[in-house]
Scaffold this motif. Structure first.
Motif, PDB file in Angstrom:
ATOM      1  N   PHE A  19       2.534  -4.809  11.664  1.00 27.38           N
ATOM      2  CA  PHE A  19       1.358  -4.656  10.821  1.00 27.38           C
ATOM      3  C   PHE A  19       0.409  -5.766  11.222  1.00 27.38           C
ATOM      4  O   PHE A  19       0.842  -6.759  11.816  1.00 27.38           O
ATOM      5  CB  PHE A  19       1.724  -4.808   9.349  1.00 27.38           C
ATOM      6  CG  PHE A  19       2.637  -3.733   8.847  1.00 27.38           C
ATOM      7  CD1 PHE A  19       2.176  -2.442   8.666  1.00 27.38           C
ATOM      8  CD2 PHE A  19       3.960  -4.007   8.561  1.00 27.38           C
ATOM      9  CE1 PHE A  19       3.009  -1.444   8.206  1.00 27.38           C
ATOM     10  CE2 PHE A  19       4.810  -3.017   8.101  1.00 27.38           C
ATOM     11  CZ  PHE A  19       4.328  -1.731   7.925  1.00 27.38           C
ATOM     12  N   VAL A  22       1.769  -9.374  11.315  1.00 25.42           N
ATOM     13  CA  VAL A  22       3.227  -9.512  11.203  1.00 25.42           C
ATOM     14  C   VAL A  22       3.946  -8.568  12.146  1.00 25.42           C
ATOM     15  O   VAL A  22       3.554  -7.403  12.273  1.00 25.42           O
ATOM     16  CB  VAL A  22       3.803  -9.101   9.816  1.00 25.42           C
ATOM     17  CG1 VAL A  22       4.473 -10.249   9.140  1.00 25.42           C
ATOM     18  CG2 VAL A  22       2.790  -8.380   8.970  1.00 25.42           C
ATOM     19  N   GLU A  43      16.464 -11.447   3.290  1.00 26.38           N
ATOM     20  CA  GLU A  43      15.560 -12.068   2.331  1.00 26.38           C
ATOM     21  C   GLU A  43      14.345 -11.183   2.091  1.00 26.38           C
ATOM     22  O   GLU A  43      14.097 -10.231   2.822  1.00 26.38           O
ATOM     23  CB  GLU A  43      15.094 -13.421   2.865  1.00 26.38           C
ATOM     24  CG  GLU A  43      16.157 -14.486   2.831  1.00 26.38           C
ATOM     25  CD  GLU A  43      15.563 -15.825   3.214  1.00 26.38           C
ATOM     26  OE1 GLU A  43      15.413 -16.670   2.330  1.00 26.38           O
ATOM     27  OE2 GLU A  43      15.243 -16.012   4.397  1.00 26.38           O
ATOM     28  N   ASN A  44      13.528 -11.556   1.098  1.00 27.23           N
ATOM     29  CA  ASN A  44      12.290 -10.824   0.848  1.00 27.23           C
ATOM     30  C   ASN A  44      11.417 -10.864   2.091  1.00 27.23           C
ATOM     31  O   ASN A  44      11.177 -11.929   2.656  1.00 27.23           O
ATOM     32  CB  ASN A  44      11.510 -11.451  -0.322  1.00 27.23           C
ATOM     33  CG  ASN A  44      12.264 -11.368  -1.636  1.00 27.23           C
ATOM     34  OD1 ASN A  44      12.362 -12.342  -2.362  1.00 27.23           O
ATOM     35  ND2 ASN A  44      12.812 -10.212  -1.926  1.00 27.23           N
ATOM     36  N   GLY A  47      12.247  -7.075   6.258  1.00 19.60           N
ATOM     37  CA  GLY A  47      11.924  -5.825   6.939  1.00 19.60           C
ATOM     38  C   GLY A  47      12.805  -4.651   6.548  1.00 19.60           C
ATOM     39  O   GLY A  47      12.757  -3.605   7.181  1.00 19.60           O
ATOM     40  N   LYS A  48      13.582  -4.816   5.475  1.00 18.51           N
ATOM     41  CA  LYS A  48      14.509  -3.757   5.062  1.00 18.51           C
ATOM     42  C   LYS A  48      13.771  -2.484   4.688  1.00 18.51           C
ATOM     43  O   LYS A  48      14.070  -1.398   5.199  1.00 18.51           O
ATOM     44  CB  LYS A  48      15.361  -4.238   3.871  1.00 18.51           C
ATOM     45  CG  LYS A  48      16.080  -5.557   4.116  1.00 18.51           C
ATOM     46  CD  LYS A  48      16.846  -6.014   2.889  1.00 18.51           C
ATOM     47  CE  LYS A  48      15.989  -6.353   1.685  1.00 18.51           C
ATOM     48  NZ  LYS A  48      15.111  -7.506   1.815  1.00 18.51           N
ATOM     49  N   THR A  50      10.737  -1.634   5.344  1.00 13.24           N
ATOM     50  CA  THR A  50       9.971  -1.103   6.473  1.00 13.24           C
ATOM     51  C   THR A  50      10.860  -0.262   7.374  1.00 13.24           C
ATOM     52  O   THR A  50      10.484   0.834   7.790  1.00 13.24           O
ATOM     53  CB  THR A  50       9.357  -2.271   7.270  1.00 13.24           C
ATOM     54  OG1 THR A  50       8.593  -3.077   6.375  1.00 13.24           O
ATOM     55  CG2 THR A  50       8.464  -1.756   8.381  1.00 13.24           C
ATOM     56  N   GLN A  91      11.794   1.665  -3.443  1.00 14.16           N
ATOM     57  CA  GLN A  91      11.882   0.374  -4.145  1.00 14.16           C
ATOM     58  C   GLN A  91      11.018   0.392  -5.401  1.00 14.16           C
ATOM     59  O   GLN A  91      11.413  -0.125  -6.435  1.00 14.16           O
ATOM     60  CB  GLN A  91      11.446  -0.748  -3.200  1.00 14.16           C
ATOM     61  CG  GLN A  91      11.595  -2.128  -3.799  1.00 14.16           C
ATOM     62  CD  GLN A  91      11.421  -3.218  -2.754  1.00 14.16           C
ATOM     63  OE1 GLN A  91      11.134  -2.960  -1.602  1.00 14.16           O
ATOM     64  NE2 GLN A  91      11.578  -4.450  -3.173  1.00 14.16           N
ATOM     65  N   HIS A 207      19.554  -7.124  -3.878  1.00 16.44           N
ATOM     66  CA  HIS A 207      19.629  -8.584  -3.823  1.00 16.44           C
ATOM     67  C   HIS A 207      20.751  -9.116  -4.702  1.00 16.44           C
ATOM     68  O   HIS A 207      20.906 -10.313  -4.863  1.00 16.44           O
ATOM     69  CB  HIS A 207      18.291  -9.202  -4.233  1.00 16.44           C
ATOM     70  CG  HIS A 207      17.234  -9.004  -3.201  1.00 16.44           C
ATOM     71  ND1 HIS A 207      17.290  -9.607  -1.975  1.00 16.44           N
ATOM     72  CD2 HIS A 207      16.110  -8.255  -3.190  1.00 16.44           C
ATOM     73  CE1 HIS A 207      16.242  -9.247  -1.260  1.00 16.44           C
ATOM     74  NE2 HIS A 207      15.510  -8.423  -1.965  1.00 16.44           N
ATOM     75  N   LYS A 396       6.428 -15.051   1.559  1.00 15.31           N
ATOM     76  CA  LYS A 396       6.223 -14.707   2.959  1.00 15.31           C
ATOM     77  C   LYS A 396       5.018 -13.776   3.072  1.00 15.31           C
ATOM     78  O   LYS A 396       5.037 -12.643   2.615  1.00 15.31           O
ATOM     79  CB  LYS A 396       7.476 -14.011   3.511  1.00 15.31           C
ATOM     80  CG  LYS A 396       7.467 -13.858   5.003  1.00 15.31           C
ATOM     81  CD  LYS A 396       8.866 -13.570   5.532  1.00 15.31           C
ATOM     82  CE  LYS A 396       8.818 -13.225   7.003  1.00 15.31           C
ATOM     83  NZ  LYS A 396       8.539 -11.798   7.249  1.00 15.31           N
ATOM     84  N   ASN A 406       0.225  -5.334   0.585  1.00 15.52           N
ATOM     85  CA  ASN A 406       0.904  -5.296   1.877  1.00 15.52           C
ATOM     86  C   ASN A 406       2.096  -6.241   1.966  1.00 15.52           C
ATOM     87  O   ASN A 406       2.730  -6.345   3.005  1.00 15.52           O
ATOM     88  CB  ASN A 406      -0.079  -5.622   3.005  1.00 15.52           C
ATOM     89  CG  ASN A 406      -1.097  -4.518   3.171  1.00 15.52           C
ATOM     90  OD1 ASN A 406      -0.844  -3.385   2.792  1.00 15.52           O
ATOM     91  ND2 ASN A 406      -2.256  -4.850   3.693  1.00 15.52           N
ATOM     92  N   GLY A 409       8.113  -6.146  -1.703  1.00 14.60           N
ATOM     93  CA  GLY A 409       8.245  -6.146  -3.157  1.00 14.60           C
ATOM     94  C   GLY A 409       8.601  -7.514  -3.725  1.00 14.60           C
ATOM     95  O   GLY A 409       8.002  -7.995  -4.683  1.00 14.60           O
ATOM     96  N   ASN A 411       8.180 -10.429  -2.438  1.00 15.48           N
ATOM     97  CA  ASN A 411       7.132 -11.430  -2.249  1.00 15.48           C
ATOM     98  C   ASN A 411       5.981 -11.234  -3.234  1.00 15.48           C
ATOM     99  O   ASN A 411       5.344 -12.199  -3.645  1.00 15.48           O
ATOM    100  CB  ASN A 411       6.637 -11.404  -0.810  1.00 15.48           C
ATOM    101  CG  ASN A 411       7.614 -12.104   0.121  1.00 15.48           C
ATOM    102  OD1 ASN A 411       7.979 -13.260  -0.124  1.00 15.48           O
ATOM    103  ND2 ASN A 411       8.085 -11.416   1.141  1.00 15.48           N
TER     104      ASN A 411
END
Ligand SMILES: Nc1ncnc2c1ncn2[C@@H]1O[C@H](COP(=O)(O)OP(=O)(O)OP(=O)(O)O)[C@@H](O)[C@H]1O
Ligand SMILES: [Mg+2]
Lengths: 506, 334
Positions: A19, A22, A43-44, A47-48, A50, A91, A207, A396, A406, A409, A411
């Motif tokens: 993106f 990123v 972690e937040n 890229g999970k 995505t 999500q 998480h 992040k 963008n 979730g 973050n």
């Protein structure tokens, strides 16, 4: 190796996706076995989601291949993915609130009557099929109910039912349990086990560490858009997994809360909601430097109570005293003026401004303190402060001026927490502050809570996570069906006692 | 006895719930009653009712079209000028051949041609709106503001800003005739409303419209082709405006640059009063028609009572605001 192929129902090979600003996915591969639960951890912002959206045809990957049941798959839309046997729980809740449960479940593939070229909806079958589905999944939901009228956890249950109803061979679940209680999560696990017994592969994102070891067969871990690898769950434990996710040792789960408890800061006396089936006659105190946990089951009216204290809901009787003086709080404005801040539970609905930047989303509640000469906003100071709070929580984001929609979730949630920290409240109310937040950042939030308390601030924390409730609170107050059933302190504050008080009227 | 009381309470609640759910119907009945009392029952007599039907029919087509668009969370500002253009186009193909100032002097077109030309024109503009909104990703407000101006320009160029008059009787009779006591126009509306009702209530397409308006993301992830559905809804609305324009030129027997001006606002106001929320995802055909009739009796009633036309606008504005105010309150209570 040729034989290995057949072993997997899904292979994602060398996926790239970027993106603006990123590299969200960088050469990511994932191999999923049929009939197994595959946990996807990270972690937040790792890229999970995505990766799963690439699988589901919502995003187009920049490079790489997706091989589904041995065949190359090219999905251009969610429709393609659904038809190829992939379904997904997203999500963020994605339903149509104004329509009925049954219409939501069969959306886009409603059963039809056919008369030559004319087709029309088969409302009866839609209703019966929904009822049968709910019965099979042991969910107590009326197919005719309006979706938006259901509680969040029931809406989530409908999303689960919908994902199951596609009879897909791969079901992706992106944080399905974030708004579920422990009992409801158990129920979800029964459904998952039933799916895997029938050969369905489940990709599970969460998480909540403990869930992973209850349900997962394989665990894949992502960090910063890269895939670190896949392990059998039996070879991992919580500490190992956390270390893989965050890339450093993190043995401590809660910081020590060693603040000095001072004079009375907030007194709530006999507060009763204006709505008939909400909280009644709730009284409690909050002192300087104290963290008060509020526990209870979903439906205990905890959110309603704290929203009333913050001026978002009407009360019919009772009073609130701030620093010993009666405070009239009719709106959030009044509450903020009395030094009260609230981090809401529902960040989509009442939290974020999707099109505004991270900076603006952070600063929006405290702009009043950054005005020069009574007129001009001090942009530079605002940005610096907003950046400082977000860095503290390790939000992040490509830049401080990225639109918040963008961000991943978790973050987004961190930005919201930053917003209320930036208002420097004397009394901070946090409603499920760590929902959807990764382990590393949870610790950061706890640390900040402890530090705020040390500096004499008072905190109310509503939480459904027993560990955090017991690990972070000086006292735990429990609600059941809108009544205050008890407050636990010291050694009394145990899981059993909280549950006993939380189910007193059941 | 206790059971009886409970039963009565439940029934009472049922009525209250029904009225609460059908604010639009309540508004209509209240206004109709007030008008009935003020005219000593004259407004309930058949000639009055008939006049109301004739006056509101064309608007009803526009309302059905824009009502569906609003359900998908869109808006259409181009209605007035598109209907005006359609009326002019259809009238130009229906002029008597010996009329000196005809656009196509000496030409005697078959009677179906004005309809085909008119409805196609409407559909084309609708399609264009749909493509701009769905694929061009323009906000509907801006996209239709643009087409509104294009339609305006096209109408003025096509007619050279002149009146398109002297329309054939055979064409007029389709709009002006009646079956027994019932005007043709009202019958057309009934048919159109039935089709739209069926579409919204009983087809997958209609369900898709509600889903797109209620939550576009949910619609997309449920496998709905959102862009295609949007093009369909704007095109369908355009076809309805096409019918409206043809019927209007037939009813008036002419078309000029002022025909149907401001119809978009009337139609949007009508469906809003009828309970179609601008937020998208809610509304019914019944609501749309009730909305049209409500505005209709306001117009008609005030004319009947001899209210000055400037004051009519004022009163109309207030009534719309009050009705919408109650709607908003109803939805925000949730
Ligand atoms: N539509 C988008 N536009 C721009 N950047 C995006 C978009 N979607 C995701 N990103 C970025 O891609 C990265 C990965 O995001 P993703 O949502 O996949 O994270 P995640 O692992 O699901 O995190 P979480 O646990 O918080 O849900 C993040 O840095 C995010 O900011
Ligand atoms: Mg995610």
């Amino acid at each position: 190796m040729a034989d290995d192929r057949a072993e997997y129902v899904l292979e994602m090979l060398g996926i790239y996706k970027s993106f603006p600003g990123v590299q969200a996915l960088d050469d990511v591969s994932l191999h999923v076995r049929p009939g197994k639960v595959h946990a996807l951890m990270g972690e937040n912002g790792a890229g999970k989601s995505t990766l799963m959206k690439c699988l589901f045809g919502i995003y187009r990957e920049d490079g790489g291949e997706i091989i589904l049941k041995g065949r190359l798959a090219k999905f251009h839309s969610a429709k393609d993915a659904l038809e190829a046997g992939v379904s997904m729980i997203h999500q963020e809740l994605s339903n149509v609130p104004e329509r009925s449960v049954r219409e939501n479940i069969w959306l886009g593939r409603e059963p039809l009557h056919r008369f030559g070229p004319i087709t029309f909806l088969n409302h009866g079958k839609m209703h019966r099929d929904t009822a049968a589905l709910m019965k099979r999944l042991e969910m107590n939901i009326d197919p005719a109910d309006r979706m938006g009228g259901l509680s969040i956890s029931k809406q989530q249950a409908c999303e689960i039912a919908k994902a199951v109803s596609y009879e897909a061979s791969i079901v992706v679940m992106d944080e399905p349990s974030s708004s579920l209680t422990e009992t409801e999560t158990e129920h979800l696990f029964r459904i998952i086990r039933d799916l895997t017994a029938r050969g369905v592969a489940v990709i599970y994102i969460s998480h909540k560490m403990s869930e992973i070891f209850q349900i997962a067969d394989d665990v894949s871990v992502m960090r910063d858009g890269k895939m670190l690898g896949t392990w059998p769950a039996s070879e991992l434990d919580e500490d190992k997994l956390i270390k893989l996710m965050v890339g450093r040792d993190n043995t401590q789960r809660f910081p020590t809360v060693d603040s000095e408890i001072g004079e009375l800061r907030l007194e709530v006396r006999g507060l009763t909601s204006a709505e008939s089936r909400s909280f009644k006659d709730v009284s409690f105190d909050l002192r300087r430097g104290e963290i008060l946990g509020i526990g209870g089951l979903v439906g205990a009216q905890r959110t309603e109570l704290v929203e009333a204290i913050f001026g978002l809901r009407k009360t019919s009787c009772g009073e609130i005293l701030v620093n010993g003086k009666r405070a009239v709080i009719r709106s959030p404005r009044d509450a903020i003026r009395h030094g009260i801040g609230l981090i809401t539970e529902d960040r989509r609905g009442s939290g974020i401004f999707p099109l505004l930047s991270v900076t603006e989303n952070t600063a929006v509640a405290s702009l009043g303190s950054y005005i020069r000469g009574g007129l001009l906003l001090e942009h530079r100071r605002i940005e610096a402060e907003a950046r400082r709070f977000n860095e503290q929580l390790r939000t992040k984001t490509p830049s401080m001026w990225t639109q918040i929609q963008n961000l991943s979730g978790g973050n987004q949630q961190k930005v919201l927490v930053s917003r209320w920290l930036m208002t420097l409240p004397e009394i901070l109310i946090m409603d499920e502050p760590t929902r959807g937040i990764d382990v590393g950042a949870k610790f950061e939030i706890y640390t900040i809570m402890a530090e705020l308390a040390r500096n004499g601030k008072s905190i109310i924390m509503v939480s459904s996570e027993m560990h955090e409730l017991l690990g972070m609170s000086h006292r735990v107050m429990v609600l059941c069906a809108g009544r205050h059933t008890g407050t636990l302190e010291g050694p009394e504050a145990s899981q059993e006692n909280v549950m006993r008080l939380a189910t007193q009227f059941e | 006895m206790a059971a009886n009381a409970v039963g009565a309470l439940a029934r009472k609640k049922g009525i209250a719930a029904f009225l609460g759910k059908n604010t639009n119907l309540v508004t209509f009945v209240v206004l109709a009653t007030i008008l009935g009392v003020m005219t000593r029952g004259r407004s309930f007599e058949w000639p009055s009712v008939r006049n109301l039907m004739i006056a509101e029919s064309v608007r009803a087509f526009a309302a059905l079209g824009v009502g569906m668009i609003i359900i998908t969370r869109g808006i259409d500002l181009s209605i007035g000028y598109v209907v005006c253009l359609v009326a002019s186009v259809s009238a130009s193909f229906a002029q008597t051949p010996d009329y000196m100032a005809a656009l196509y002097p000496g030409m005697d077109f078959p009677i179906y041609l004005p309809f085909i030309a008119g409805i196609l024109t409407g559909g084309l503009f609708g399609f264009f709106n749909g493509v701009l909104v769905a694929y061009g990703k323009l906000p509907a407000f801006i996209a239709t503001l643009g087409t509104m101006s294009i339609a305006r320009g096209a109408q003025l160029i096509y007619t050279k800003a002149a009146v398109v008059g002297s329309v054939k009787d055979a064409y007029k009779v389709l709009a002006q005739g009646s079956v027994g006591p019932i005007p043709n126009l009202a019958l057309y509306v009934v048919v159109a409303a039935a089709i739209v009702w069926f579409l919204l209530r009983h087809t997958r397409r209609g369900t898709n419209f509600y889903a797109i308006g209620g939550n576009p993301v949910a619609a997309r992830v449920s496998g709905i082709n959102v862009e295609k559905e949007l093009v369909v809804v704007y095109t369908f609305a355009g076809l309805l405006y096409g019918i409206a324009g043809c019927l209007l030129s037939g009813r008036l027997g002419l078309a000029n640059a002022l025909t149907a001006n401001g119809m978009e606002l009337d139609a949007i106001a009508a469906v809003t009063v009828g309970g179609i929320s601008q937020a998208g995802g809610v509304g019914t055909v019944g609501g749309m028609i009730i909305g049209v009739l409500t505005l209709g009796i306001i117009n008609y009633g005030m004319t009947y009572l001899g209210v000055d036309s400037y004051y009519q606008l004022l009163v109309k504005g207030f009534i719309i605001l009050v009705a919408v105010y109650f709607y908003i309150r109803k939805y925000s209570q949730r």
